[in-house]
Design a protein around this motif. Structure first.
Motif, short mmCIF file in Angstrom:
data_model
loop_
_atom_site.label_atom_id
_atom_site.label_comp_id
_atom_site.label_asym_id
_atom_site.label_seq_id
_atom_site.Cartn_x
_atom_site.Cartn_y
_atom_site.Cartn_z
N THR A 261 47.29 28.92 43.60
CA THR A 261 47.68 30.16 42.94
C THR A 261 47.13 30.14 41.52
O THR A 261 47.22 29.12 40.83
N PHE A 262 46.53 31.28 41.12
CA PHE A 262 45.97 31.36 39.77
C PHE A 262 45.92 32.83 39.33
O PHE A 262 45.97 33.73 40.15
N GLU A 263 45.81 33.03 38.03
CA GLU A 263 45.70 34.37 37.46
C GLU A 263 44.25 34.72 37.22
O GLU A 263 43.43 33.83 36.91
N VAL A 264 43.93 36.00 37.34
CA VAL A 264 42.58 36.49 37.03
C VAL A 264 42.70 37.79 36.24
O VAL A 264 43.74 38.44 36.25
N ALA A 265 41.63 38.14 35.59
CA ALA A 265 41.59 39.41 34.86
C ALA A 265 41.35 40.55 35.84
O ALA A 265 40.61 40.41 36.81
N THR A 266 41.97 41.67 35.58
CA THR A 266 41.71 42.87 36.37
C THR A 266 40.22 43.20 36.27
O THR A 266 39.63 43.11 35.19
N HIS B 145 37.86 28.72 40.23
CA HIS B 145 39.10 27.96 40.39
C HIS B 145 38.97 26.87 41.46
O HIS B 145 39.94 26.47 42.10
N ASP B 146 37.73 26.40 41.64
CA ASP B 146 37.41 25.24 42.49
C ASP B 146 37.70 25.44 43.97
O ASP B 146 37.99 24.48 44.69
N ILE B 147 37.62 26.68 44.44
CA ILE B 147 37.71 26.94 45.87
C ILE B 147 36.28 27.26 46.31
O ILE B 147 35.76 28.33 46.01
N GLU B 148 35.64 26.31 46.93
CA GLU B 148 34.20 26.39 47.21
C GLU B 148 33.90 27.25 48.43
O GLU B 148 33.35 26.78 49.43
#
Length: 112
Positions: A18-23, A34-37
Motif C-alpha cells: 500500500t502506498f500513496e501517489v499524486a493525483t 514503489h518496487d513492484i516490477e
C-alpha cells in the motif's frame, strides 16, 4: 493523496503493498517507483498487454479506456470487466485496489 493497494501476487508482490501517489500520476510508473516490477515490454507505449492490472476497487473513478487500449485488452490473459493497462491509467482522486494477473503474454520477462 490517493492510496494504491496492491493485493498479494506470488512473485511481484508476495506480501501486497500500500502506498500513496499524486493525483494524475501514471499507474505503471507508480508501481515501478514503489518496487513492484510489473512488466512493461513496450516501454509504456500502449503496444502490448504486459502491464495489465485488474482494478478491484476504484475502477469507476478512472477515465474511460480508449479504443487502442480496449483492442489490446482483448488479448490480455485473465481479462475481466475491470481490466486496464496500467501504462494508460492516470490515477484519479479515489483510492485504488489492484490485482496483478498471474500471467502475462510476454515470451521473455524483462528485468528493470
Amino acid at each position: 493523496m490517493p492510496v494504491i493497494k496492491v493485493l498479494p501476487h506470488e512473485t511481484l508482490c508476495p506480501e501486497g503493498k500500500t502506498f500513496e501517489v499524486a493525483t494524475g500520476e501514471q499507474l505503471c510508473e507508480s508501481l515501478l517507483k514503489h518496487d513492484i516490477e510489473i512488466e512493461h515490454a513496450c516501454e509504456m507505449s500502449c503496444a502490448c498487454t504486459t502491464c495489465h492490472v485488474i482494478v478491484r476497487e476504484g475502477f469507476n473513478s478512472l477515465e474511460a479506456s480508449d479504443d487502442d487500449e480496449d483492442d489490446l485488452l482483448d488479448m490480455a490473459w485473465g481479462l475481466t470487466p475491470q481490466s486496464r493497462l496500467s501504462c494508460q491509467v492516470k490515477v484519479a482522486q479515489k483510492d485504488l485496489t489492484l490485482e496483478l494477473p498471474k500471467y502475462t503474454k510476454n515470451h521473455a520477462r524483462e528485468h528493470h
